[in-house]
Write a protein that holds these residues in place. Structure first.
Motif, PDB file in Angstrom:
ATOM      1  N   ILE A  88       0.818  -1.219   0.000  1.00 47.36           N
ATOM      2  CA  ILE A  88       0.000   0.000   0.000  1.00 47.36           C
ATOM      3  C   ILE A  88       0.855   1.273   0.000  1.00 47.36           C
ATOM      4  O   ILE A  88       0.309   2.375   0.034  1.00 47.36           O
ATOM      5  N   ASP A  89       2.179   1.113  -0.025  1.00 43.72           N
ATOM      6  CA  ASP A  89       3.129   2.228  -0.001  1.00 43.72           C
ATOM      7  C   ASP A  89       2.817   3.199   1.124  1.00 43.72           C
ATOM      8  O   ASP A  89       2.665   4.412   0.931  1.00 43.72           O
ATOM      9  N   GLN A  90       2.755   2.646   2.318  1.00 43.50           N
ATOM     10  CA  GLN A  90       2.473   3.444   3.501  1.00 43.50           C
ATOM     11  C   GLN A  90       3.529   3.179   4.545  1.00 43.50           C
ATOM     12  O   GLN A  90       3.695   2.029   4.945  1.00 43.50           O
ATOM     13  N   PRO A  91       4.291   4.150   5.005  1.00 39.07           N
ATOM     14  CA  PRO A  91       4.262   5.536   4.566  1.00 39.07           C
ATOM     15  C   PRO A  91       4.742   5.669   3.120  1.00 39.07           C
ATOM     16  O   PRO A  91       5.460   4.808   2.614  1.00 39.07           O
ATOM     17  N   HIS A  92       4.343   6.785   2.508  1.00 45.06           N
ATOM     18  CA  HIS A  92       4.720   7.013   1.112  1.00 45.06           C
ATOM     19  C   HIS A  92       6.239   6.942   0.988  1.00 45.06           C
ATOM     20  O   HIS A  92       6.962   7.587   1.734  1.00 45.06           O
ATOM     21  N   GLY A  93       6.697   6.123   0.054  1.00 47.53           N
ATOM     22  CA  GLY A  93       8.126   5.910  -0.147  1.00 47.53           C
ATOM     23  C   GLY A  93       8.596   4.564   0.377  1.00 47.53           C
ATOM     24  O   GLY A  93       9.704   4.122   0.069  1.00 47.53           O
ATOM     25  N   PHE A  94       7.751   3.906   1.166  1.00 45.67           N
ATOM     26  CA  PHE A  94       8.129   2.615   1.728  1.00 45.67           C
ATOM     27  C   PHE A  94       8.296   1.569   0.626  1.00 45.67           C
ATOM     28  O   PHE A  94       9.235   0.774   0.663  1.00 45.67           O
ATOM     29  N   LEU A 128      11.540  -2.193  -2.493  1.00 47.54           N
ATOM     30  CA  LEU A 128      12.019  -2.721  -3.775  1.00 47.54           C
ATOM     31  C   LEU A 128      13.535  -2.562  -3.913  1.00 47.54           C
ATOM     32  O   LEU A 128      14.202  -3.452  -4.454  1.00 47.54           O
ATOM     33  N   GLN A 129      14.068  -1.463  -3.418  1.00 43.25           N
ATOM     34  CA  GLN A 129      15.526  -1.278  -3.438  1.00 43.25           C
ATOM     35  C   GLN A 129      16.217  -2.338  -2.592  1.00 43.25           C
ATOM     36  O   GLN A 129      17.238  -2.893  -3.002  1.00 43.25           O
ATOM     37  N   ARG A 130      15.669  -2.606  -1.438  1.00 39.41           N
ATOM     38  CA  ARG A 130      16.243  -3.652  -0.570  1.00 39.41           C
ATOM     39  C   ARG A 130      16.153  -5.026  -1.232  1.00 39.41           C
ATOM     40  O   ARG A 130      17.079  -5.814  -1.157  1.00 39.41           O
ATOM     41  N   CYS A 131      15.026  -5.304  -1.856  1.00 40.94           N
ATOM     42  CA  CYS A 131      14.869  -6.591  -2.545  1.00 40.94           C
ATOM     43  C   CYS A 131      15.928  -6.750  -3.631  1.00 40.94           C
ATOM     44  O   CYS A 131      16.534  -7.813  -3.774  1.00 40.94           O
TER      45      CYS A 131
END
Length: 139
Positions: A82-88, A93-96
């Motif tokens: 749900i991208d909450q908080p915005h940017g999560f 995805l960067q971590r993945c």
């Protein structure tokens, strides 16, 4: 054991039991059973529901509470969805990508999420989304 703790653990056990019995799963049960499936180190515990419901995992003994661990995975996946908080979602995805698999990425993110939840509990306030994202981006 408090009834609240039992009530919080029971849905994990129910989802795993339904998964094992090839019964239809709700979306949340499917998400929970996927996470449990990805953690074979907990399968013996889930095969003994009474122990799972009653056992303590005190942090001072260096033990990880499996229900907390699995719940953090569930939270991270939901927050990314749900991208909450915005940017999560972008941080996730960067971590993945960096770790090469989502389970490793989630494990790397757990300390930040746990710290965020602990700080919110201490303050008696909502978790600070900006502080969580700062932690994730600087960790």
């Amino acid at each position: 054991m408090t009834p609240d703790r039992r009530a919080m653990r029971q849905p994990f056990l129910d989802a795993w039991q339904k998964f094992q019995q090839h019964l239809p799963l709700t979306p949340i049960e499917l998400a929970v059973s996927d996470i449990i499936r990805e953690h074979p180190e907990y399968h013996a515990l889930f095969a003994d529901p009474e122990r799972a419901l009653s056992q303590d995992w005190p942090p001072e003994h260096g033990e990880t509470n499996p229900f907390l661990h699995l719940g953090l995975h569930l939270s991270i996946r939901e927050m990314a969805q749900i991208d909450q908080p915005h940017g999560f979602k972008a941080a996730y995805l960067q971590r993945c990508e960096r770790h090469g698999d989502r389970l490793a990425a989630e494990h790397a993110m757990m300390d930040c999420l746990a710290e965020s939840l602990w700080q919110a509990q201490r303050r008696g306030a909502e978790p600070d989304g900006a502080a969580l994202l700062d932690c994730l981006n600087n960790f």
